[in-house]
Design a protein around this motif. Structure first.
Motif, PDB file in Angstrom:
ATOM      1  N   GLU A 168       0.837  -1.203   0.000  1.00 39.36           N
ATOM      2  CA  GLU A 168       0.000   0.000   0.000  1.00 39.36           C
ATOM      3  C   GLU A 168       0.869   1.249   0.000  1.00 39.36           C
ATOM      4  O   GLU A 168       1.947   1.262   0.568  1.00 39.36           O
ATOM      5  CB  GLU A 168      -0.919  -0.003   1.218  1.00 39.36           C
ATOM      6  CG  GLU A 168      -1.987  -1.052   1.096  1.00 39.36           C
ATOM      7  CD  GLU A 168      -2.818  -1.209   2.344  1.00 39.36           C
ATOM      8  OE1 GLU A 168      -3.080  -0.226   3.030  1.00 39.36           O
ATOM      9  OE2 GLU A 168      -3.209  -2.345   2.622  1.00 39.36           O
ATOM     10  N   GLY A 169       0.351   2.269  -0.654  1.00 37.37           N
ATOM     11  CA  GLY A 169       1.081   3.517  -0.757  1.00 37.37           C
ATOM     12  C   GLY A 169       1.911   3.617  -2.025  1.00 37.37           C
ATOM     13  O   GLY A 169       2.349   4.686  -2.399  1.00 37.37           O
ATOM     14  N   ARG A 170       2.114   2.487  -2.693  1.00 36.51           N
ATOM     15  CA  ARG A 170       2.919   2.490  -3.922  1.00 36.51           C
ATOM     16  C   ARG A 170       2.046   2.460  -5.174  1.00 36.51           C
ATOM     17  O   ARG A 170       2.524   2.699  -6.263  1.00 36.51           O
ATOM     18  CB  ARG A 170       3.879   1.317  -3.922  1.00 36.51           C
ATOM     19  CG  ARG A 170       4.864   1.417  -2.770  1.00 36.51           C
ATOM     20  CD  ARG A 170       5.842   0.285  -2.764  1.00 36.51           C
ATOM     21  NE  ARG A 170       6.633   0.354  -1.555  1.00 36.51           N
ATOM     22  CZ  ARG A 170       7.933   0.568  -1.541  1.00 36.51           C
ATOM     23  NH1 ARG A 170       8.578   0.714  -2.664  1.00 36.51           N
ATOM     24  NH2 ARG A 170       8.583   0.613  -0.402  1.00 36.51           N
ATOM     25  N   ILE A 171       0.783   2.129  -5.007  1.00 40.16           N
ATOM     26  CA  ILE A 171      -0.167   2.116  -6.122  1.00 40.16           C
ATOM     27  C   ILE A 171      -1.315   3.040  -5.747  1.00 40.16           C
ATOM     28  O   ILE A 171      -1.917   2.891  -4.688  1.00 40.16           O
ATOM     29  CB  ILE A 171      -0.697   0.689  -6.387  1.00 40.16           C
ATOM     30  CG1 ILE A 171       0.456  -0.242  -6.771  1.00 40.16           C
ATOM     31  CG2 ILE A 171      -1.776   0.702  -7.467  1.00 40.16           C
ATOM     32  CD1 ILE A 171       0.060  -1.704  -6.871  1.00 40.16           C
ATOM     33  N   SER A 172      -1.582   4.012  -6.602  1.00 40.00           N
ATOM     34  CA  SER A 172      -2.661   4.959  -6.293  1.00 40.00           C
ATOM     35  C   SER A 172      -3.711   5.062  -7.391  1.00 40.00           C
ATOM     36  O   SER A 172      -4.743   5.688  -7.200  1.00 40.00           O
ATOM     37  CB  SER A 172      -2.082   6.353  -6.009  1.00 40.00           C
ATOM     38  OG  SER A 172      -1.336   6.799  -7.125  1.00 40.00           O
ATOM     39  N   ASP A 173      -3.441   4.435  -8.538  1.00 40.47           N
ATOM     40  CA  ASP A 173      -4.417   4.431  -9.627  1.00 40.47           C
ATOM     41  C   ASP A 173      -5.118   3.074  -9.621  1.00 40.47           C
ATOM     42  O   ASP A 173      -4.533   2.052  -9.971  1.00 40.47           O
ATOM     43  CB  ASP A 173      -3.726   4.674 -10.965  1.00 40.47           C
ATOM     44  CG  ASP A 173      -4.704   4.672 -12.135  1.00 40.47           C
ATOM     45  OD1 ASP A 173      -5.934   4.632 -11.901  1.00 40.47           O
ATOM     46  OD2 ASP A 173      -4.223   4.709 -13.289  1.00 40.47           O
TER      47      ASP A 173
END
Length: 167
Positions: A34-39
């Motif tokens: 988490e935190g590395r993918i936002s789309d």
């Protein structure tokens, strides 16, 4: 169908659970911290994992859960408490409440997991007042050290498969 499995982990429990979920999922899938993918636009189903913190998800998972719009989300977690306890129910309910109104919680899963050494080792005075180390608490924390185990991974995988099969 394309699935995304996200995890936030303090001791490695939730990451291991995320990997078991990922392995059980059919079709196109991705896994990440988490935190590395936002789309999230390219995914049909998003699994979000957390470690239990203050009757809910940890802070990274809280940000992730509150940022997923218009999606079906399945929430999973690990906690030092028993999975059928009121505390475990609270963790899941409070995590699900973070989802925006345009997202849907497709299901929840929690299993026991070892806790950070702070909870069993030397603790400050405030922590001792809030959560005194009773014999019952010590037994529960010692049991938590054995989890997640193979049975937990099997249950998590079956749960994830059931979620995607419903879609």
């Amino acid at each position: 169908m394309k699935s995304l499995v996200l995890w936030s982990s303090r001791t490695g429990n939730t990451k291991a659970l995320a990997e078991a979920i990922y392995d059980a999922l059919p079709g196109e899938k991705e896994i990440g911290e988490e935190g590395r993918i936002s789309d999230f636009s390219g995914y049909d189903m998003i699994f979000v994992g957390f470690w239990a913190f203050r009757r809910g998800a940890d802070m990274v998972a809280r940000r992730t859960l509150s940022s997923i719009h218009g999606k079906k989300v399945a929430i999973f977690g690990t906690a030092g408490t028993y999975p059928d306890s009121p505390a475990a129910h609270d963790y899941l309910e409070n995590a699900a409440a973070l989802l925006p109104d345009d997202s849907t919680c497709a299901g929840t899963f929690i299993c026991q997991g070892r806790v950070h050494s702070f909870h069993v080792g030397k603790r400050n005075e405030h922590a001792q007042k809030v959560h005194p180390m009773t014999p019952e608490r010590l037994v529960r924390l010692q049991e938590a050290e054995k989890h997640p185990d193979g049975e937990d991974f099997k249950k998590a995988g079956a749960w994830a498969l059931e979620i995607v099969n419903k879609l």
